[in-house]
Design a protein around this motif. Sequence first.
Motif, short mmCIF file in Angstrom:
data_model
loop_
_atom_site.label_atom_id
_atom_site.label_comp_id
_atom_site.label_asym_id
_atom_site.label_seq_id
_atom_site.Cartn_x
_atom_site.Cartn_y
_atom_site.Cartn_z
N MET A 25 0.84 -1.20 0.00
CA MET A 25 0.00 0.00 0.00
C MET A 25 0.87 1.25 0.00
O MET A 25 0.60 2.21 -0.72
N GLU A 26 1.93 1.23 0.77
CA GLU A 26 2.86 2.37 0.80
C GLU A 26 3.49 2.60 -0.57
O GLU A 26 3.64 3.73 -1.01
N GLN A 27 3.84 1.51 -1.23
CA GLN A 27 4.42 1.64 -2.57
C GLN A 27 3.40 2.18 -3.57
O GLN A 27 3.74 2.96 -4.45
N LEU A 28 2.14 1.74 -3.43
CA LEU A 28 1.09 2.28 -4.29
C LEU A 28 0.97 3.79 -4.10
O LEU A 28 0.86 4.55 -5.07
N VAL A 29 0.98 4.20 -2.84
CA VAL A 29 0.89 5.63 -2.55
C VAL A 29 2.08 6.36 -3.17
O VAL A 29 1.90 7.40 -3.81
N GLN A 30 3.28 5.83 -3.02
CA GLN A 30 4.47 6.47 -3.59
C GLN A 30 4.37 6.58 -5.11
O GLN A 30 4.72 7.59 -5.69
N ARG A 31 3.86 5.53 -5.73
CA ARG A 31 3.79 5.51 -7.19
C ARG A 31 2.68 6.41 -7.73
O ARG A 31 2.82 6.97 -8.81
N ARG A 35 0.61 11.65 -9.30
CA ARG A 35 -0.36 11.64 -10.39
C ARG A 35 -1.74 12.06 -9.90
O ARG A 35 -2.45 12.80 -10.60
N LEU A 36 -2.13 11.59 -8.72
CA LEU A 36 -3.45 11.95 -8.20
C LEU A 36 -3.50 13.43 -7.80
O LEU A 36 -4.51 14.10 -8.03
N VAL A 37 -2.40 13.94 -7.25
CA VAL A 37 -2.34 15.37 -6.91
C VAL A 37 -2.42 16.20 -8.19
O VAL A 37 -3.15 17.19 -8.26
N HIS A 39 -3.77 15.38 -11.02
CA HIS A 39 -5.14 15.27 -11.54
C HIS A 39 -6.07 16.20 -10.76
O HIS A 39 -6.86 16.94 -11.35
N ALA A 40 -5.95 16.20 -9.44
CA ALA A 40 -6.78 17.06 -8.60
C ALA A 40 -6.49 18.52 -8.88
O ALA A 40 -7.40 19.35 -8.91
N TRP A 41 -5.24 18.86 -9.10
CA TRP A 41 -4.89 20.24 -9.40
C TRP A 41 -5.51 20.69 -10.72
O TRP A 41 -6.00 21.80 -10.84
N ARG A 42 -5.50 19.79 -11.71
CA ARG A 42 -6.13 20.12 -12.99
C ARG A 42 -7.62 20.39 -12.82
O ARG A 42 -8.19 21.24 -13.50
N LEU A 43 -8.25 19.69 -11.90
CA LEU A 43 -9.69 19.86 -11.70
C LEU A 43 -10.04 21.05 -10.83
O LEU A 43 -11.06 21.70 -11.05
N THR A 44 -9.21 21.34 -9.83
CA THR A 44 -9.55 22.42 -8.89
C THR A 44 -8.80 23.72 -9.16
O THR A 44 -9.29 24.78 -8.81
N GLY A 45 -7.61 23.63 -9.72
CA GLY A 45 -6.79 24.81 -9.92
C GLY A 45 -6.21 25.35 -8.62
O GLY A 45 -5.68 26.45 -8.58
N ASP A 46 -6.30 24.56 -7.57
CA ASP A 46 -5.84 24.99 -6.25
C ASP A 46 -4.85 23.96 -5.73
O ASP A 46 -5.20 22.80 -5.53
N PHE A 47 -3.61 24.40 -5.49
CA PHE A 47 -2.56 23.48 -5.07
C PHE A 47 -2.89 22.82 -3.73
O PHE A 47 -2.80 21.60 -3.60
N ASP A 48 -3.29 23.62 -2.72
CA ASP A 48 -3.61 23.05 -1.41
C ASP A 48 -4.84 22.15 -1.49
O ASP A 48 -4.89 21.08 -0.88
N GLY A 49 -5.83 22.59 -2.25
CA GLY A 49 -7.03 21.78 -2.42
C GLY A 49 -6.73 20.46 -3.13
O GLY A 49 -7.34 19.43 -2.83
N ALA A 50 -5.78 20.49 -4.05
CA ALA A 50 -5.40 19.28 -4.76
C ALA A 50 -4.75 18.28 -3.81
O ALA A 50 -5.05 17.08 -3.86
N HIS A 51 -3.89 18.77 -2.94
CA HIS A 51 -3.27 17.87 -1.96
C HIS A 51 -4.31 17.31 -1.00
O HIS A 51 -4.27 16.12 -0.67
N GLU A 52 -5.24 18.14 -0.59
CA GLU A 52 -6.30 17.67 0.30
C GLU A 52 -7.16 16.62 -0.39
O GLU A 52 -7.50 15.60 0.20
N ALA A 53 -7.50 16.87 -1.65
CA ALA A 53 -8.31 15.91 -2.41
C ALA A 53 -7.60 14.57 -2.54
O ALA A 53 -8.21 13.51 -2.40
N ALA A 54 -6.29 14.61 -2.81
CA ALA A 54 -5.53 13.37 -2.93
C ALA A 54 -5.50 12.63 -1.60
O ALA A 54 -5.66 11.40 -1.56
N GLN A 55 -5.31 13.37 -0.51
CA GLN A 55 -5.29 12.72 0.81
C GLN A 55 -6.64 12.07 1.11
O GLN A 55 -6.69 10.92 1.57
N LEU A 56 -7.71 12.80 0.86
CA LEU A 56 -9.04 12.22 1.08
C LEU A 56 -9.27 11.04 0.15
O LEU A 56 -9.91 10.05 0.53
N GLY A 57 -8.72 11.15 -1.06
CA GLY A 57 -8.82 10.04 -2.01
C GLY A 57 -8.15 8.79 -1.49
O GLY A 57 -8.69 7.68 -1.60
N TRP A 58 -6.97 8.94 -0.89
CA TRP A 58 -6.27 7.77 -0.35
C TRP A 58 -7.04 7.14 0.80
O TRP A 58 -7.01 5.91 0.95
#
Length: 181
Positions: A25-31, A35-37, A39-58
């Motif tokens: 699971m840790e390796q999946l997260v690393q890999r 990419r998920l951040v 993708h989230a940044w492309r959708l939100t246009g917000d760097f902090d929001g993208a990181h939050e979305a990726a964390q919630l996604g995990w």
Amino acid sequence: MVRTTARILDEYLVASARAGDRRSMEQLVQRWQARLVAHAWRLTGDFDGAHEAAQLGWIEIGRGLGRLQDGRAFPAWAYRIVSRICARQVGDAIGRRRLAEAVAAQPEVGPAEIGGELDAARLRAAIRALPPEQRAAVALFYFEDMGVAEVAVALNVPAGTVKTRLMHARRKLRAALEGES
């Protein structure tokens, strides 16, 4: 779809993580984190929001990985989860912006309409000082003439939560307008 070494490795990591292997699971997260951040940044246009979305996604990925039947579907599945979270974030931001605009655009209310000698400017300032959740409930309930059930649907919360928010908002407004702290 071409089954590259990277795709095969991802399938293996998904299968291992489903079996409870924490390192997989840790390796999946690393890999996949970057990419998920991205993708989230492309959708939100917000760097902090993208990181939050990726964390919630995990979090959702970790909870739902056991239900993923085919490891090959992991990329699309993970992107879909993050896309859904981003859509909620964007919707919430739009709702907050609309609420702020609605509160700011409220017409001047005469003293007779708000109960005696109370000043309309003080009322608007007191409403603006409420926490966003309470401000939203007040605006929808009083300014938009929605019922509790309608406000609950609009805010995507239970009706009891709307009632609680309105109760706390009324207390804060009363305290602010009566000069209490």
